[in-house]
Design a protein around this motif. Structure first.
Motif, PDB file in Angstrom:
ATOM      1  N   THR A 102       0.843  -1.188   0.000  1.00  0.00           N
ATOM      2  CA  THR A 102       0.000   0.000   0.000  1.00  0.00           C
ATOM      3  C   THR A 102       0.885   1.247   0.000  1.00  0.00           C
ATOM      4  OG1 THR A 102      -0.081   0.196   2.404  1.00  0.00           O
ATOM      5  CG2 THR A 102      -1.769  -1.219   1.358  1.00  0.00           C
ATOM      6  N   HIS A 103       0.271   2.352  -0.281  1.00  0.00           N
ATOM      7  CA  HIS A 103       0.979   3.632  -0.233  1.00  0.00           C
ATOM      8  C   HIS A 103       1.544   3.843   1.178  1.00  0.00           C
ATOM      9  CE1 HIS A 103       0.799   8.042  -1.808  1.00  0.00           C
ATOM     10  NE2 HIS A 103       1.844   7.870  -1.037  1.00  0.00           N
ATOM     11  N   ARG A 104       0.736   3.558   2.170  1.00  0.00           N
ATOM     12  CA  ARG A 104       1.202   3.711   3.556  1.00  0.00           C
ATOM     13  C   ARG A 104       2.401   2.805   3.846  1.00  0.00           C
ATOM     14  NH1 ARG A 104      -0.665   5.977   8.504  1.00  0.00           N
ATOM     15  NH2 ARG A 104       0.436   4.988  10.215  1.00  0.00           N
TER      16      ARG A 104
ATOM     17  N   THR B 207       4.771   1.987   1.856  1.00  0.00           N
ATOM     18  CA  THR B 207       5.976   2.616   1.305  1.00  0.00           C
ATOM     19  C   THR B 207       6.491   3.705   2.243  1.00  0.00           C
ATOM     20  OG1 THR B 207       4.806   4.289  -0.014  1.00  0.00           O
ATOM     21  CG2 THR B 207       5.260   2.176  -1.074  1.00  0.00           C
TER      22      THR B 207
ATOM     23  N   SER C 214       0.769  11.472  -1.030  1.00  0.00           N
ATOM     24  CA  SER C 214       1.709  11.378   0.098  1.00  0.00           C
ATOM     25  C   SER C 214       1.532  12.519   1.088  1.00  0.00           C
ATOM     26  CB  SER C 214       3.151  11.352  -0.411  1.00  0.00           C
ATOM     27  OG  SER C 214       3.380  10.205  -1.199  1.00  0.00           O
TER      28      SER C 214
ATOM     29  N   GLY D 163       4.033  10.868  -7.681  1.00  0.00           N
ATOM     30  CA  GLY D 163       3.159   9.831  -8.221  1.00  0.00           C
ATOM     31  C   GLY D 163       3.420   9.596  -9.690  1.00  0.00           C
TER      32      GLY D 163
ATOM     33  N   ILE E   8       5.687   6.681  -6.517  1.00  0.00           N
ATOM     34  CA  ILE E   8       4.559   5.915  -5.994  1.00  0.00           C
ATOM     35  C   ILE E   8       3.635   5.633  -7.178  1.00  0.00           C
ATOM     36  CG2 ILE E   8       2.676   5.856  -4.312  1.00  0.00           C
ATOM     37  CD1 ILE E   8       5.449   6.172  -3.007  1.00  0.00           C
TER      38      ILE E   8
ATOM     39  N   ASN F 141       0.573   3.899  -8.591  1.00  0.00           N
ATOM     40  CA  ASN F 141      -0.673   3.203  -8.292  1.00  0.00           C
ATOM     41  C   ASN F 141      -1.566   3.074  -9.529  1.00  0.00           C
ATOM     42  OD1 ASN F 141      -1.705   5.758  -8.639  1.00  0.00           O
ATOM     43  ND2 ASN F 141      -2.172   6.090  -6.490  1.00  0.00           N
TER      44      ASN F 141
ATOM     45  N   GLU G 224      -5.132   9.307  -8.439  1.00  0.00           N
ATOM     46  CA  GLU G 224      -5.899   8.889  -7.266  1.00  0.00           C
ATOM     47  C   GLU G 224      -6.658  10.025  -6.596  1.00  0.00           C
ATOM     48  OE1 GLU G 224      -4.469   5.522  -4.538  1.00  0.00           O
ATOM     49  OE2 GLU G 224      -3.910   7.362  -3.498  1.00  0.00           O
TER      50      GLU G 224
ATOM     51  N   VAL H 285       2.359   0.247  -6.039  1.00  0.00           N
ATOM     52  CA  VAL H 285       1.414   0.163  -4.923  1.00  0.00           C
ATOM     53  C   VAL H 285      -0.011  -0.030  -5.430  1.00  0.00           C
ATOM     54  CG1 VAL H 285       2.893   1.666  -3.525  1.00  0.00           C
ATOM     55  CG2 VAL H 285       0.959   2.644  -4.723  1.00  0.00           C
TER      56      VAL H 285
END
Length: 187
Positions: free
Chosen positions: A3-5, A7, A26, A71, A97, A99, A103, A159
């Motif tokens: 997940t992003h968290r 990372t 972030s 991102g 990041i 994804n 987002e 992620v």
């Protein structure tokens, strides 16, 4: 898939005294893990400007080191920054990041999501130190080396995306962030 968290938790465990520039998603997560005067939460009116900001900070204070969290959507809006960054030997650590989504602007798919090879783009731009991580364990294993030494360094972190997230708000007004960062850098 991490997940992003995930990372950011690994980053928090390995960060030393570098400046951390957060962008987009972030910005909403990093303040839960760090509240250092060296944290700069950057939400400009146009995406893709975090890496150039990080490069400027590195050129001004090369002894400090700068980690930029960007991102995939933001990087795609300013791919040329990789070519610019590659011409310098600076302690700049770019954490992508990825994804596959815009987002925080509605969850739209990023063009060519899942098919763009960001590591190849970074290498093609001339960045020699490039890493790819799809799991928290992979990221944890290279984070110490990936966030130290000469740079630039590019780390592609894959992620899971989350549709429906609100656009984050920086924890402090920009003027206050600038004052805090200047004071921390002795400027």
């Amino acid at each position: 898939m991490m997940t992003h968290r995930d990372t950011l938790e690994v980053l928090a465990a390995h960060r030393r005294d570098q400046v951390v520039v957060t962008t987009m998603g972030s910005v909403g997560l990093w303040p839960r893990l760090s509240d250092s005067p060296l944290d700069f939460h950057y939400l400009p009116s146009s995406m893709g400007q975090g890496v150039p900001l990080g490069l400027g900070l590195c050129l001004a204070r090369p002894e400090r080191g700068v980690i930029v969290l960007t991102g995939d959507g933001g990087l795609l809006m300013n791919l040329g920054c990789l070519v610019t960054v590659a011409q310098y030997t600076v302690p700049l650590y770019i954490l992508l990041i990825d994804n596959g989504l815009y987002e925080v602007t509605g969850g739209q798919s990023v063009p060519n999501a899942g098919r763009t090879n960001f590591a190849a783009l970074a290498r093609g731009a001339g960045i020699a130190r490039v890493h790819e991580c799809a799991t928290r364990d992979e990221w944890h294993a290279i984070a110490g080396e990936g966030l130290s030494g000469s740079g630039p360094v590019f780390v592609w972190l894959k992620v899971a995306g989350e549709v429906g997230k609100a656009t984050p708000v920086a924890p402090r007004p920009m003027e206050e962030q600038i004052r805090r960062l200047r004071a921390a850098l002795g400027a």
